[in-house]
Scaffold this motif. Structure first.
Motif, PDB file in Angstrom:
ATOM      1  N   ASN A   1      -2.065  -5.804  -7.042  1.00 39.22           N
ATOM      2  CA  ASN A   1      -1.711  -5.908  -5.632  1.00 39.22           C
ATOM      3  C   ASN A   1      -2.839  -6.658  -4.927  1.00 39.22           C
TER       4      ASN A   1
ATOM      5  N   GLU B   1       8.525 -10.006   5.262  1.00 39.40           N
ATOM      6  CA  GLU B   1       7.863  -9.450   4.085  1.00 39.40           C
ATOM      7  C   GLU B   1       6.948  -8.293   4.483  1.00 39.40           C
TER       8      GLU B   1
ATOM      9  N   VAL C   1       6.870  -4.314   3.363  1.00 37.25           N
ATOM     10  CA  VAL C   1       5.672  -3.598   2.910  1.00 37.25           C
ATOM     11  C   VAL C   1       5.522  -2.278   3.664  1.00 37.25           C
TER      12      VAL C   1
END
Length: 425
Positions: A34, A173, A177
């Motif tokens: 990540n 996006e 998240v």
């Protein structure tokens, strides 16, 4: 090779397979990380994260290094396996060695290490980055040469390596998240973050107090009427106008008006006009995120929304925008959605026609169209293209509605049937 015993060759083969597994796992681990968590740890001073972030700053070089090492090891392992196969089984041993090595490489040097690296990317990456850093320095000329050839080929195809390393998130996006954060972020905070991201998709008209509901005083009215309106006002500020609200002359603070009332001898229309603040105008269509910044920059808390002809369309306050982010304030004078929607025993809902469509969609998880009118009254009128009588039923999308009360050319109350009744009806 003839002088080396078969046992030693077996040992070398096992070692090469381990090294191949290391390169395979390192590649998967590095690419599975990540990036935002990695950047956070690097900023916190985590040594392993700093090493990995430095390697990932040029992913083409990192991949080049790993593939060079992995291919060299696999080729050497293939040669040793062939020699062992020929020693044990003659010419037929070549085929046996090829098949056996392929299976062993797939299981122990590819699938297993890559699966482990995908499950534990941080552990694998932080540990492997130590050796990869050393190998990068030792093999840099070879890595640079190979990357030079591949980058040139990519350039011919119209691709640039630098442009491919863009890790910025779009608002959509980022919204995903936040939604996927789960228990890491409290639900209340997630809702606030999503609301902030949604500000750019909402304009001031979606939240404004309509023109007909603006608290305003006609300065040309009888003086006693003006004083009575000021005394009974439930708002902090009142718009002052002449004859028509499009002729606005100022925005009066009610608290200031109360202070002026104490001096009855000098309390007059002229005194009110001098005490009124200059009106702050807002063009229609302004997104909420832009207007929030404009309120801050201009040190304003309230503004009148005007169309392209300068006519007043409505009023919006800083509190309205903040409520869109954090939820309704208990001090809000405007009716809340809970006050405008009344559940019935049969599962239906009695809703006031002035209810905001966006609020209904957000609170009730509905999907009423929001690209036209902003209130339920306006939506039904647009759909029917006429002012209906009471007891008229209408279906908009999947929602069956019954008009209960119509007055003053407006739909006052609407009954929305529950979805269970809509499906069986």
């Amino acid at each position: 090779m003839d002088d080396i015993s078969t046992g030693v060759l077996f040992s070398l083969l096992v070692l090469l397979l381990v090294i191949s597994g290391y390169f395979s796992g390192s590649e998967t681990g590095m690419m599975s990380l990540n990036r935002y968590k990695l950047r956070h740890l690097a900023n916190q001073g985590h040594r392993g994260a700093k090493r990995v972030e430095k390697l990932l700053s040029r992913p083409d070089r990192l991949i080049g290094l790993i593939l060079i090492g992995n291919n060299l090891v696999n080729i050497l392992a293939s040669a040793i396996a062939t020699i062992i196969g020929m020693r044990l089984y003659g010419d037929f041993g070549v085929a046996i060695a090829t098949g056996a090595l392929t299976l062993v490489v797939l299981v122990f040097a590819e699938v297993t290490p890559k699966t482990l690296a995908a499950i534990y990317p941080e552990r694998v990456s932080y540990a492997s980055s130590i050796l990869l850093n050393i190998l990068m320095k030792l093999l840099y000329p070879l890595v640079w040469f190979v990357n030079g050839i591949t980058n040139t080929f990519l350039l011919i195809l119209g691709l640039k390596v630098d442009s491919m390393n863009d890790s910025k998130l779009s608002s959509e996006e980022l919204r995903t998240v936040v939604d996927e954060a789960g228990g890491l972020i409290p639900r209340r905070h997630q809702d606030m973050l999503i609301s902030i991201l949604d500000l750019e998709n909402v304009t001031v008209e979606d939240l404004m107090v309509p023109r007909s509901e603006i608290a305003a005083i006609n300065i040309n009215d009888d003086w006693k009427s003006i004083v009575r309106q000021l005394s009974h006002s439930a708002h902090g500020r009142i718009v002052l106008y002449r004859d028509t609200i499009d002729e606005v002359v100022g925005m009066l603070r009610v608290r200031e008006a109360y202070r002026l009332m104490m001096d009855k001898n000098n309390f007059s229309k002229e005194v009110l006009l001098r005490a009124a603040d200059e009106v702050y105008f807002i063009p229609e269509g302004t997104p909420l995120n832009i207007q929030l910044l404009k309120f801050q920059r201009n040190k304003e808390r309230i503004g009148l929304i005007v169309d392209e002809y300068g006519d007043i369309q409505g009023l919006i306050t800083l509190e309205d925008i903040l409520e869109e982010i954090v939820g309704e304030f208990t001090t809000s004078i405007a009716p809340t959605l809970a006050e405008e929607v009344t559940p019935q025993p049969d599962g239906s809902l009695i809703i006031e026609g002035s209810a905001n469509i966006r609020d209904l969609n957000k609170s009730l998880k509905w999907n009423l169209p929001t690209d036209g009118p902003r209130t339920l009254n306006g939506l039904i009128l647009e759909h029917l293209e006429d002012i209906p009588d009471a007891q008229v039923s209408v279906q908009i999308d999947r929602y069956q509605m019954e008009i209960i009360d119509v007055s003053e050319n407006m739909i006052k109350l609407v009954k929305v049937l529950p979805r269970q009744l809509q499906k069986t009806g």
